[in-house]
Each structure stands twice: as C-alpha cells, then as structure tokens.
Write a protein that holds these residues in place. Structure first.
Motif, PDB file in Angstrom:
ATOM      1  N   THR A   1      -5.749 105.191 -15.187  1.00 37.66           N
ATOM      2  CA  THR A   1      -5.947 104.416 -16.403  1.00 37.66           C
ATOM      3  C   THR A   1      -6.818 105.203 -17.366  1.00 37.66           C
ATOM      4  O   THR A   1      -7.393 106.242 -16.993  1.00 37.66           O
ATOM      5  N   GLY A   2      -6.900 104.727 -18.600  1.00 36.31           N
ATOM      6  CA  GLY A   2      -7.769 105.357 -19.578  1.00 36.31           C
ATOM      7  C   GLY A   2      -9.102 104.622 -19.630  1.00 36.31           C
ATOM      8  O   GLY A   2      -9.327 103.674 -18.889  1.00 36.31           O
ATOM      9  N   GLY A   3      -9.977 105.105 -20.498  1.00 37.22           N
ATOM     10  CA  GLY A   3     -11.244 104.423 -20.707  1.00 37.22           C
ATOM     11  C   GLY A   3     -12.427 105.214 -20.173  1.00 37.22           C
ATOM     12  O   GLY A   3     -12.279 106.193 -19.460  1.00 37.22           O
ATOM     13  N   THR A   4     -13.601 104.719 -20.488  1.00 33.83           N
ATOM     14  CA  THR A   4     -14.829 105.483 -20.212  1.00 33.83           C
ATOM     15  C   THR A   4     -15.184 105.490 -18.729  1.00 33.83           C
ATOM     16  O   THR A   4     -15.508 106.544 -18.176  1.00 33.83           O
ATOM     17  N   ILE A   5     -15.103 104.337 -18.060  1.00 34.80           N
ATOM     18  CA  ILE A   5     -15.503 104.350 -16.653  1.00 34.80           C
ATOM     19  C   ILE A   5     -14.450 105.106 -15.833  1.00 34.80           C
ATOM     20  O   ILE A   5     -14.770 105.807 -14.871  1.00 34.80           O
TER      21      ILE A   5
ATOM     22  N   ASP B   1      -0.906 103.032 -18.528  1.00 36.07           N
ATOM     23  CA  ASP B   1      -0.576 102.929 -19.951  1.00 36.07           C
ATOM     24  C   ASP B   1      -0.917 104.239 -20.632  1.00 36.07           C
ATOM     25  O   ASP B   1      -1.593 105.107 -20.065  1.00 36.07           O
TER      26      ASP B   1
ATOM     27  N   ARG C   1      -1.310 106.071 -24.838  1.00 39.59           N
ATOM     28  CA  ARG C   1      -1.255 105.908 -26.289  1.00 39.59           C
ATOM     29  C   ARG C   1      -0.094 106.732 -26.825  1.00 39.59           C
ATOM     30  O   ARG C   1       0.133 107.870 -26.397  1.00 39.59           O
TER      31      ARG C   1
ATOM     32  N   ASN D   1      -4.502 109.351 -22.806  1.00 41.67           N
ATOM     33  CA  ASN D   1      -5.120 109.140 -21.491  1.00 41.67           C
ATOM     34  C   ASN D   1      -4.844 110.331 -20.578  1.00 41.67           C
ATOM     35  O   ASN D   1      -5.690 110.755 -19.788  1.00 41.67           O
TER      36      ASN D   1
ATOM     37  N   GLY E   1      -8.651  99.471 -15.923  1.00 39.08           N
ATOM     38  CA  GLY E   1      -9.904  99.043 -16.545  1.00 39.08           C
ATOM     39  C   GLY E   1      -9.673  97.649 -17.113  1.00 39.08           C
ATOM     40  O   GLY E   1      -8.594  97.070 -16.952  1.00 39.08           O
ATOM     41  N   ILE E   2     -10.678  97.105 -17.756  1.00 36.31           N
ATOM     42  CA  ILE E   2     -10.520  95.821 -18.429  1.00 36.31           C
ATOM     43  C   ILE E   2     -11.272  95.891 -19.752  1.00 36.31           C
ATOM     44  O   ILE E   2     -12.367  96.476 -19.829  1.00 36.31           O
TER      45      ILE E   2
ATOM     46  N   HIS F   1      -7.959  92.463 -21.710  1.00 34.95           N
ATOM     47  CA  HIS F   1      -6.744  93.284 -21.551  1.00 34.95           C
ATOM     48  C   HIS F   1      -6.920  94.245 -20.387  1.00 34.95           C
ATOM     49  O   HIS F   1      -8.024  94.629 -20.013  1.00 34.95           O
ATOM     50  N   CYS F   2      -5.781  94.661 -19.835  1.00 36.05           N
ATOM     51  CA  CYS F   2      -5.756  95.750 -18.853  1.00 36.05           C
ATOM     52  C   CYS F   2      -4.543  96.606 -19.170  1.00 36.05           C
ATOM     53  O   CYS F   2      -3.571  96.110 -19.750  1.00 36.05           O
ATOM     54  N   ALA F   3      -4.628  97.872 -18.848  1.00 38.07           N
ATOM     55  CA  ALA F   3      -3.637  98.839 -19.336  1.00 38.07           C
ATOM     56  C   ALA F   3      -3.507  98.583 -20.837  1.00 38.07           C
ATOM     57  O   ALA F   3      -4.527  98.548 -21.541  1.00 38.07           O
TER      58      ALA F   3
ATOM     59  N   LYS G   1      -6.851  97.442 -29.833  1.00 35.68           N
ATOM     60  CA  LYS G   1      -7.690  98.592 -29.497  1.00 35.68           C
ATOM     61  C   LYS G   1      -6.952  99.840 -29.990  1.00 35.68           C
ATOM     62  O   LYS G   1      -5.838 100.121 -29.563  1.00 35.68           O
TER      63      LYS G   1
ATOM     64  N   ARG H   1       1.462 102.111 -28.328  1.00 36.28           N
ATOM     65  CA  ARG H   1       1.220 102.499 -26.934  1.00 36.28           C
ATOM     66  C   ARG H   1       2.453 102.234 -26.075  1.00 36.28           C
ATOM     67  O   ARG H   1       3.437 101.676 -26.539  1.00 36.28           O
TER      68      ARG H   1
ATOM     69  N   LYS I   1     -18.506  93.838 -20.302  1.00 34.08           N
ATOM     70  CA  LYS I   1     -17.265  93.411 -19.610  1.00 34.08           C
ATOM     71  C   LYS I   1     -17.484  92.128 -18.814  1.00 34.08           C
ATOM     72  O   LYS I   1     -16.555  91.578 -18.232  1.00 34.08           O
TER      73      LYS I   1
HETATM   74  O1  LIG Z   1      -5.532 103.098 -22.859  1.00 33.09           O
HETATM   75  C1  LIG Z   1      -6.524 102.387 -22.742  1.00 33.09           C
HETATM   76  O2  LIG Z   1      -7.242 102.074 -23.696  1.00 33.09           O
HETATM   77  C2  LIG Z   1      -6.949 101.935 -21.370  1.00 33.09           C
HETATM   78  O3  LIG Z   1      -5.984 102.037 -20.443  1.00 33.09           O
HETATM   79  C3  LIG Z   1      -7.568 100.579 -21.414  1.00 33.09           C
HETATM   80  O4  LIG Z   1      -6.849  99.594 -20.720  1.00 33.09           O
HETATM   81  C4  LIG Z   1      -8.947 100.722 -20.806  1.00 33.09           C
HETATM   82  O5  LIG Z   1      -8.842 100.905 -19.387  1.00 33.09           O
HETATM   83  C5  LIG Z   1      -9.806  99.512 -21.089  1.00 33.09           C
HETATM   84  O6  LIG Z   1      -9.743  99.249 -22.483  1.00 33.09           O
HETATM   85  C6  LIG Z   1     -11.255  99.786 -20.666  1.00 33.09           C
HETATM   86  O7  LIG Z   1     -11.716 100.857 -21.418  1.00 33.09           O
HETATM   87  P1  LIG Z   1     -13.298 101.236 -21.369  1.00 33.09           P
HETATM   88  O8  LIG Z   1     -13.596 101.547 -19.919  1.00 33.09           O
HETATM   89  O9  LIG Z   1     -13.434 102.432 -22.260  1.00 33.09           O
HETATM   90  O10 LIG Z   1     -14.031 100.033 -21.854  1.00 33.09           O
END
Ligand SMILES: O=C(O)[C@H](O)[C@@H](O)[C@H](O)[C@H](O)COP(=O)(O)O
Length: 242
Positions: free
Chosen positions: A42-46, A74, A76, A86, A142-143, A148-150, A174, A179, A202
């Motif tokens: 998945t994408g995102g910071t964590i 997912d 972009r 991602n 992530g969430i 949302h997820c993905a 977002k 996407r 979160k």
């Molecule tokens: O493409 C994306 O934006 C991610 O897949 C998205 O689902 C991400 O996992 C969550 O938005 C959490 O992102 P953060 O960890 O950055 O809050």
C-alpha cells in the motif's frame, strides 16, 4: 471471515518493527511450504516506514525476496516516474534494495503508459487474473482519516463495484485525483488483510472501522475482510477504541 484482531504497540517504531518481523516470518513460512507468496503493498507514510524497515532487515532472514510476488492495493494514475506513485515509493524504500525478481513485481500501468485510469484498471485486472495465485498471502492496507483504504473512498462508486478486480477512481478527495484500486471483492481473496495505522489522526477512523455499528459507505475500511484481518496500531491510533 474472522473477527478482526487488534495488535497495539507503544509507538510507531515498535509498530513498524513488529509488522516487519511478522511479515518476514509469514512470507518465509509460505516459502518453506513451497509457495511463492503474493503480497499487496500500500501507499502512505507508515507503509513507507515499514518498507524501509524491511530493507534494513533484508539480510537477517532466510526469506528469498526473488520468490515473492509484489502487487499494489491501489496506485495513483500519474506518470511512472512521478514521486506520487506508490510503486516508486516502494522501489525507493524497499524493492531497489532487496533481490526481487523484476518479473514478479507487478505495477499498475501509469498515465504515460496507457490512456486512461480505466485502461490501467483493466490491464492490472488482467495481469492479476493471469499472474496472480487467486489470493494474496498478505494484503497491506493503510487507513485515511476519512476511513478510506487503498483508494476506496467514502461515498465513491468503487465501493459498489462487482465482478471487477480493479477499478478506476476519479475525484479522489486525497490527491492526486485519478487512481486505480482493488475492489472489495478482490481484497477478500486474502489469507490475511493487515491494516497498519499510526497516530492520533487515525484514531477516529480506526474506531469507526472496528465499531459494532457503522456503514461501509461512510467508513470503507469496514468493508475489507480477509480469512484473517489484523489491525496493527500504535497507542495513538488505538486511542479511541473501547
Ligand atoms: O495511495 C494511497 O494514498 C494509499 O494507498 C492510501 O490508502 C494510504 O494507505 C492511506 O491514505 C494512509 O496514508 P498515510 O499513512 O500517509 O496516512
């Protein structure tokens, strides 16, 4: 479909460390069974923090990175070399630092490779149908603060997708707006769905996702269930749970 399991951690560092340990163990165990495990990133910071931790540990285990198949939950719909991808973030943090088999890394087509997000979703779905094992060993998610997820966002048509593996998303709240995302149906073909969330921002979404009552339309993360579902949380993200 099992009851979601919640695993709480003091802070994001211990959260990321425990997820990395568990993921390496799970993928190694699949390989010991003679399988070539499929993972959805998945994408995102964590998630980026997790990818970097996995790269730090790359040499610490018997895991054969060339016998792991990588997908994304997912992506972009931007040019392949965009910092918003991602896949680019995962390559910079992890995949460029471990000996993956390039033929087993399946990116969603980018906006400079196909004409529309719909084309990208169709091509990615076809690849998953032909190259996938029919299920993910682990799907990482992530969430968002909105639940949302993905790229399944509250109130979006993708929540209703049927008989589709991946669909196009437009007007994402977002950025960027366009996407591609796996559908709920695709996400349910998982031995394990692992949500990972860190931070007070979160906490409300996590609590809504795990509450007895609530709607998937308002909190899409409620709609994802693997054979097992684990919520990997730090105390801040878990702070609104009973
Ligand atoms: O493409 C994306 O934006 C991610 O897949 C998205 O689902 C991400 O996992 C969550 O938005 C959490 O992102 P953060 O960890 O950055 O809050």
């Amino acid at each position: 479909m099992s009851t979601p399991e919640v695993r709480r951690h003091a802070d994001s560092d211990t959260l990321v460390g425990d997820v990395a340990t568990a993921l390496i163990e799970r993928l190694s165990a699949a390989q010991e069974r003679g399988e070539v495990p499929q993972i959805g990133l998945t994408g995102g910071t964590i998630a980026d923090d997790l990818h970097r931790e996995l790269a730090r540990r790359a040499g610490d285990s018997s895991l054969d990175w060339s016998r792991v198949v990588f997908w994304w939950g997912d992506e972009r719909f931007v040019p392949a070399d965009s910092s918003d991808r991602n896949a680019r973030q995962a390559r910079e943090a992890l995949l460029d630092h471990v000996p993956v088999d390039p033929a087993r890394v399946h990116e969603v087509p980018a906006s400079d490779q196909v004409a529309t997000a719909e084309d990208a979703a169709a091509a990615y779905s076809a690849t998953l149908r032909s190259e996938g094992a029919g299920f993910f060993e682990v799907l990482m998610l992530g969430i968002g603060p909105d639940g949302h997820c993905a790229s399944l966002f509250p109130g979006h048509p993708g929540l209703e997708a049927r008989d589709a593996i991946a669909v196009a998303v437009h007007d994402s709240p977002k950025p960027p707006p366009d996407r591609v995302t796996l559908t709920f149906e695709a996400m349910e073909r998982c031995r394990a769905v692992w949500f990972i969330a860190s931070g007070e921002g979160k906490a409300d979404a996590v609590a809504r996702a795990l509450a007895e009552e609530g709607s998937v339309a308002e909190t899409p993360a409620r709609g994802v269930h693997g054979d097992e579902t684990v919520w990997w949380l730090d105390e801040a993200a878990a702070s609104r749970l009973p």
